[in-house]
Design an enzyme around this catalytic site. Structure first.
Site, PDB file in Angstrom:
ATOM      1  N   ARG A   1       4.661  -8.518   4.506  1.00 54.01           N
ATOM      2  CA  ARG A   1       3.253  -8.749   4.822  1.00 54.01           C
ATOM      3  C   ARG A   1       2.364  -8.046   3.812  1.00 54.01           C
ATOM      4  O   ARG A   1       2.595  -6.888   3.463  1.00 54.01           O
ATOM      5  CB  ARG A   1       2.934  -8.225   6.227  1.00 54.01           C
ATOM      6  CG  ARG A   1       1.462  -8.428   6.632  1.00 54.01           C
ATOM      7  CD  ARG A   1       0.651  -7.153   6.476  1.00 54.01           C
ATOM      8  NE  ARG A   1      -0.720  -7.286   6.968  1.00 54.01           N
ATOM      9  CZ  ARG A   1      -1.615  -6.296   6.935  1.00 54.01           C
ATOM     10  NH1 ARG A   1      -1.283  -5.116   6.449  1.00 54.01           N
ATOM     11  NH2 ARG A   1      -2.841  -6.476   7.388  1.00 54.01           N
TER      12      ARG A   1
ATOM     13  N   GLY B   1      -9.663  -1.399   8.016  1.00 55.25           N
ATOM     14  CA  GLY B   1      -9.723  -2.013   9.329  1.00 55.25           C
ATOM     15  C   GLY B   1      -8.637  -3.045   9.480  1.00 55.25           C
ATOM     16  O   GLY B   1      -7.563  -2.914   8.909  1.00 55.25           O
ATOM     17  N   LYS B   2      -8.924  -4.079  10.253  1.00 55.84           N
ATOM     18  CA  LYS B   2      -7.940  -5.149  10.448  1.00 55.84           C
ATOM     19  C   LYS B   2      -7.917  -6.011   9.193  1.00 55.84           C
ATOM     20  O   LYS B   2      -8.855  -6.769   8.924  1.00 55.84           O
ATOM     21  CB  LYS B   2      -8.301  -5.982  11.675  1.00 55.84           C
ATOM     22  CG  LYS B   2      -8.209  -5.160  12.955  1.00 55.84           C
ATOM     23  CD  LYS B   2      -8.522  -6.003  14.188  1.00 55.84           C
ATOM     24  CE  LYS B   2      -8.504  -5.133  15.439  1.00 55.84           C
ATOM     25  NZ  LYS B   2      -8.866  -5.906  16.647  1.00 55.84           N
TER      26      LYS B   2
ATOM     27  N   THR C   1      -5.923   3.320   6.491  1.00 54.85           N
ATOM     28  CA  THR C   1      -6.014   2.974   5.078  1.00 54.85           C
ATOM     29  C   THR C   1      -6.778   4.139   4.494  1.00 54.85           C
ATOM     30  O   THR C   1      -7.504   4.818   5.219  1.00 54.85           O
ATOM     31  CB  THR C   1      -6.845   1.681   4.895  1.00 54.85           C
ATOM     32  OG1 THR C   1      -6.193   0.607   5.536  1.00 54.85           O
ATOM     33  CG2 THR C   1      -7.039   1.327   3.427  1.00 54.85           C
TER      34      THR C   1
ATOM     35  N   ASP D   1      -5.251  -6.616   3.311  1.00 53.27           N
ATOM     36  CA  ASP D   1      -6.472  -6.743   2.514  1.00 53.27           C
ATOM     37  C   ASP D   1      -6.550  -5.746   1.374  1.00 53.27           C
ATOM     38  O   ASP D   1      -7.253  -5.970   0.389  1.00 53.27           O
ATOM     39  CB  ASP D   1      -7.693  -6.533   3.413  1.00 53.27           C
ATOM     40  CG  ASP D   1      -7.707  -5.124   4.002  1.00 53.27           C
ATOM     41  OD1 ASP D   1      -6.749  -4.782   4.726  1.00 53.27           O
ATOM     42  OD2 ASP D   1      -8.645  -4.366   3.714  1.00 53.27           O
TER      43      ASP D   1
END
Lengths: 315, 325
Positions: free
Chosen positions: A211, A234-235, A183, A214
């Site tokens: 999908r 991150g995730k 990202t 965040d």
């Protein structure tokens, strides 16, 4: 402390310590270039919102980061890019998802913020909005790079969603979880304490079509108010659950923590180990860049002359 | 306190001229949904399952703005969105741009339970729905005559109109005369949708929350509001469960649902204090409302708008269904 400050990131994750020079050096150079660009803009008096957009556009144009040009591919081999931007003083914000032809998603997010009564537009309609406003678009093949095709193929072979920076190889990955997270983001504060944050991404390798992560979710991947500006990486699913970007601000606001304390708390306590990093600046010119992954591509500078470009912990 | 508690809402911001029969219909639907939830809670159904059950009922009845009866986009279609969150582990699922799934809240639940992601949207979400075998209907199922009329009116007025379920003449009048305040260049009243939501704390003190909506009447295609955004329209943690409704853009800027839990966690406020705080301090010029339950079995509804369709009940026998202050 008072004065301008800027921080940017190119993703956090399991970045191996032995990352080959041919992969490390271009990314470090890109971080330096983007940092210099941001510093020049701040010094010339540009508003932080313009600076954040400018820097993220530059990161989107760089094929080595997972945003814009370097976006990783969905399960169907397409790109679906997303981005968001937020102005700290007014808390105005804009977000976009599911972009396939827009060259700079961050600028479309800004347009949504400024030219619509909404905050968030997605997929076909966001693309139509881009065209209606003369935003630069290209054929979606522009975003499909051989490296990302190889990444998608590898991810499919091992039947998992994957993140970029992995060196495509025949070797079975050491961990079957998400190995790296891509990202890009930038946060900036000017000498008057105005703040802004911006984040952009191509999402996960082999992610399901449709999908949303965040990055476009205000409060999760991006947040700015009168106290601070945050961009997280991150995730995505963990960042959403932890409302990471907002939580840094909430801890400052409600618990009276400093920027550094609040950011460290969120990265250490609100999300699982190995899942998150963020860059943050405060109204009085503080800057911090914590992460709980192996590394995070990051850079920052502040008016007092401090500057840093790094990947792994400073040790 | 202790024990289970439940609250439901059908939107905040109500025309003071809403006809009495419409008020009664709304109260009856809220009461029916509450009773459905109460029966489930007394049978020890988990909070997350009760939230899904109740919101499905709200989505199936065309009275409010979710599922059947959803507000229409500028092209006369529906694009529904929903989110659900389980406070115990803060697991969550969300969907947007849903056009054929009969119950978007159940699709959000499946995203949470059966996909590696938290949020799916538009054609990808519809593909996922078909693979999961959820009930699909034509877009026409969701469209009501009332809403077709409302969309026409909104287009004529060149505005994004809320759905007050009142005769078109009155609605235009209400929008024009009662809403001199502008936001983003539009009358502020047009932002109030009748989103639905449910929050539950079960007998084990587990909290869950869910929200579902058709969004704004005459909204741009592809517009995503606050309802599917975890932290904005919906949030649940070990402390509480929250569902918000009202001006979506203000709710997003405020991260309204998350902030109820944040002030409980970080400021040490109780549920009532937390709700009062966020309604008073976190919304800028926005009008919104929310329902919340805590892990102690408390239930609170708060709003700064003109009324909110709501109902709540607790294990000790308390029950209330209301619209105005």
């Amino acid at each position: 402390m008072v004065g301008w400050a800027i921080a940017l990131h190119g993703g956090a994750g399991d970045i191996p310590i032995d990352l080959p020079d041919e992969r490390r050096i271009p990314r470090e150079s890109a971080l330096r270039h983007c940092l210099d660009l941001g510093i020049s803009a701040l010094k010339s008096g540009k508003p932080p919102l313009d600076v954040a957009e400018l820097v993220v556009r530059e990161l989107e144009n760089h094929p080595d980061f997972n945003a814009g040009k370097g976006s990783v591919l969905t399960a169907q081999g397409t790109v679906e890019m997303e981005a968001s931007i937020m102005d700290g003083k007014t808390k105005r914000c804009g977000a976009v998802s599911g972009l396939t032809t827009v060259v700079n998603p961050i600028s479309l997010a800004r347009l949504v913020m400024e030219k619509t009564p909404h905050i968030y537009l997605a997929f076909d309609a966001a693309e139509a909005f881009a065209r209606a406003h003369g935003v630069e678009t290209v054929d979606s093949s522009h975003f499909i790079t051989p490296e990302n095709i190889a990444r998608l193929k590898q991810a499919k072979e091992f039947n998992r969603v994957q993140l970029d920076y992995t060196v495509p190889s025949p070797k079975v990955p050491d961990n079957c979880g998400d190995s790296q997270i891509g990202t890009v983001g930038c946060v900036a504060v000017d000498s008057a304490g105005n703040l802004a944050s911006a984040t952009s991404t191509g999402g996960y390798v082999n992610k399901m079509v449709g999908r949303i992560g965040d990055t476009p979710v205000i409060g999760a991947g991006t947040y700015a108010n009168h106290l601070c500006a945050i961009s997280a990486t991150g995730k995505g699913e963990d960042i959403i659950r932890g409302t990471v970007a907002r939580d840094v601000a909430a801890l400052m606001e409600y618990k009276g923590l400093s920027l550094t304390e609040a950011a460290a708390y969120v990265v250490d306590q609100s999300v699982p180990r190995g899942s998150c990093g963020l860059v943050a600046v405060s109204a009085n010119g503080e800057v911090t860049m914590p992460f709980n992954t192996t590394g995070m591509f990051r850079a920052c500078a502040s008016e007092d002359g401090y500057s840093e470009i790094a990947i792994w912990p400073n040790n | 306190m202790g024990g289970w508690a439940i609250a439901v809402h059908g939107g905040a911001g109500i025309d003071p001229n809403l006809p009495a029969e419409r008020q009664e219909e709304a109260k009856q639907l809220l009461t029916r949904c509450l009773n459905l939830g109460i029966i489930a809670l007394r049978s020890n159904v988990s909070a997350i399952d009760v939230v899904e059950l109740v919101i499905r009922e709200l989505e199936t009845d065309p009275l409010f703005n979710s599922g059947r009866g959803s507000a229409l986009t500028e092209k006369g279609t529906v694009e529904m969105e929903a989110s659900i969150m389980d406070g115990t582990k803060r697991r969550c699922g969300a969907v947007s741009g849903i056009t054929t799934v009969k119950n978007p809240i159940s699709l959000a639940r499946l995203v949470m339970d059966k996909s590696p992601h938290s949020y799916l949207a538009f054609s990808g979400a519809e593909d996922f729905a078909r693979k999961q075998g959820v009930e699909i209907v034509d877009n026409e199922y969701f469209v009501t005559d009332d809403n077709v009329g409302m969309l026409k009116l909104a287009k004529e007025a060149n505005s994004i109109l809320f759905d007050y379920r009142i005769p078109p003449m009155g609605c235009a009048g209400a929008a024009a005369t009662d809403s001199p305040i502008q936001m983003n260049g539009l009358p502020i009243s047009i932002y109030a949708p009748e989103t639905v939501g449910c929050v539950v704390v079960d007998g084990k003190g587990h909290c869950a929350a869910g929200t579902s909506t058709g969004g704004l009447m005459n909204k741009m295609m592809g517009r995503i509001g606050d309802s599917p955004l975890i932290g904005a329209g919906t949030y649940a943690s070990e402390f509480c469960g929250v569902s918000c409704t009202g001006e979506g853009e203000a709710i997003i800027r405020a991260t309204l649902a998350r902030d109820v839990s944040a002030v409980m966690e970080y400021k040490g406020l109780n549920l009532q204090e937390a709700v009062d705080y966020v309604i008073k301090h976190r919304l800028d010029e926005g009008f919104a409302g929310l329902i919340a339950v805590s892990n102690k079995g408390e239930v609170v509804c708060g709003f700064n708008s003109n009324g909110m369709f709501r109902g709540c009940a607790t294990e000790d026998g308390f029950m209330e269904v209301a619209i105005w202050e």
